[in-house]
Design an enzyme around this catalytic site. Sequence first.
Site, PDB file in Angstrom:
ATOM      1  N   TYR A  52     -14.727   2.225   7.532  1.00  0.00           N
ATOM      2  CA  TYR A  52     -13.295   2.432   7.772  1.00  0.00           C
ATOM      3  C   TYR A  52     -13.069   3.070   9.136  1.00  0.00           C
ATOM      4  CZ  TYR A  52      -8.562   4.345   7.020  1.00  0.00           C
ATOM      5  OH  TYR A  52      -7.240   4.677   7.134  1.00  0.00           O
ATOM      6  N   GLY A 108       0.821  -1.212   0.000  1.00  0.00           N
ATOM      7  CA  GLY A 108       0.000   0.000   0.000  1.00  0.00           C
ATOM      8  C   GLY A 108       0.851   1.256   0.000  1.00  0.00           C
ATOM      9  N   GLN A 109       0.199   2.385   0.229  1.00  0.00           N
ATOM     10  CA  GLN A 109       0.871   3.682   0.140  1.00  0.00           C
ATOM     11  C   GLN A 109       2.043   3.805   1.096  1.00  0.00           C
ATOM     12  OE1 GLN A 109      -1.404   7.014   1.570  1.00  0.00           O
ATOM     13  NE2 GLN A 109      -0.233   8.533   0.396  1.00  0.00           N
ATOM     14  N   LEU A 110       1.934   3.221   2.284  1.00  0.00           N
ATOM     15  CA  LEU A 110       2.936   3.447   3.324  1.00  0.00           C
ATOM     16  C   LEU A 110       3.905   2.289   3.528  1.00  0.00           C
ATOM     17  CD1 LEU A 110       0.661   5.126   6.006  1.00  0.00           C
ATOM     18  CD2 LEU A 110       2.198   6.238   4.400  1.00  0.00           C
ATOM     19  N   ASP A 133      -1.572 -13.506   4.231  1.00  0.00           N
ATOM     20  CA  ASP A 133      -3.002 -13.209   4.248  1.00  0.00           C
ATOM     21  C   ASP A 133      -3.435 -13.080   5.700  1.00  0.00           C
ATOM     22  OD1 ASP A 133      -5.733 -13.046   4.031  1.00  0.00           O
ATOM     23  OD2 ASP A 133      -5.996 -14.959   2.985  1.00  0.00           O
ATOM     24  N   ARG A 184      -0.753  -9.558  -2.763  1.00  0.00           N
ATOM     25  CA  ARG A 184      -0.548  -9.247  -4.178  1.00  0.00           C
ATOM     26  C   ARG A 184       0.893  -9.531  -4.595  1.00  0.00           C
ATOM     27  NH1 ARG A 184      -1.956  -3.198  -4.676  1.00  0.00           N
ATOM     28  NH2 ARG A 184      -1.166  -3.157  -2.524  1.00  0.00           N
TER      29      ARG A 184
END
Length: 373
Positions: A195, A65-67, A106, A90
């Site tokens: 979220y 992810g982004q971080l 996972d 992924r």
Amino acid sequence: MPVVKPLSQVACRLLLRPACGCRWSVVPARLLGFSPRQIPVDANFHSASFSETDHPRVLITGGLGQLGVGLAKVLRKRFGKDNVILSDIRKPPDHIFHSGPFIYSDILDYKNLHEIVVNNRITWLFHYSALLSAVGEANVSLARDVNITGLHNVLDVATEHKLRLFVPSTIGAFGPTSPRNPTPDLCIQRPRTIYGVSKVHAELMGEYFHYRYGLDFRCLRYPGIISADSQPGGGTTDYAVQIFHDATKNGKFECNLKPSTRLPMMYIDDCLRATLEVMEAPAKSLSMRTYNISAMSFTPKELAQEVLKHVPEFHITYNVDSVRQAIADSWPMNFDDSNARKDWGWKHAFGLPELVTTMLNFLGSDSRVAQAN
């Protein structure tokens, strides 16, 4: 002698039972309220997990992810490449795969997560697997599984193996009834997105496991995070990343929030540094387990005005997305992070001018290279 056989059976059962009295991890039925280890609240996890002269063994979930990728770079520089394992469900790009250890993980598979921690002697776990705000609203069932069920697996594994656990929270953990300007560490929350609800759940469960079982849980509420080397990931604050990509490519940007929507933001370098600093902070310096952190707060209009100073031909238009706008209107406008600054010395380095200059320089150079090629 009739007593011998029963006694030998008892002895075998005692010898085969873990010394801690815990259940074997392969038992599929794990009760949420059960902790496999009864650990004193004042346990020193820093010394229990690894000695002062050793580096931690780190696992990052949701690492693509982004971080996650950026955090891995920071931690590998600090602790050594082989001590930091990036994981995701992924397939990683080549440059990430070859940059350091990467494995499949996972978080919904407890046995898989447990094996990774044991086989790699993990002592620190950064749990970044989550569906963000806008994406989560589009798939509530999946967000509930990933953000809540996955968290339960992580909490159980971290408690059983005495890990130091970091779980990020967010400005989305607050709601329309929260004080918005500024928003303190402790106040009413009541978020209205899955979220946000899942992040409040994470904060409370982590703190419960800390006080009930001694888990060394640490959490930061991130503002909107802006980075140049990753694509927007479906969050409400992602406009503040996309605007730089569009400004350097075609000189214009369509914003999905109102021009006056004020939200707290932070450049990724500050975010990653804060994450490492709170993980390295002595437990005795932490007056709480979940902290706000902040660096700046701005509106789309203010951000566009700063971009114009560098890209005179830049033009912004507005096409408001009602779902994202409603989310943004329920979030803090400014974070009060005075406790983080007082307890463990948090201090940001990037304000709005530094952020814009850094982002445009990074993306502008990439754009010029692409055009040349």
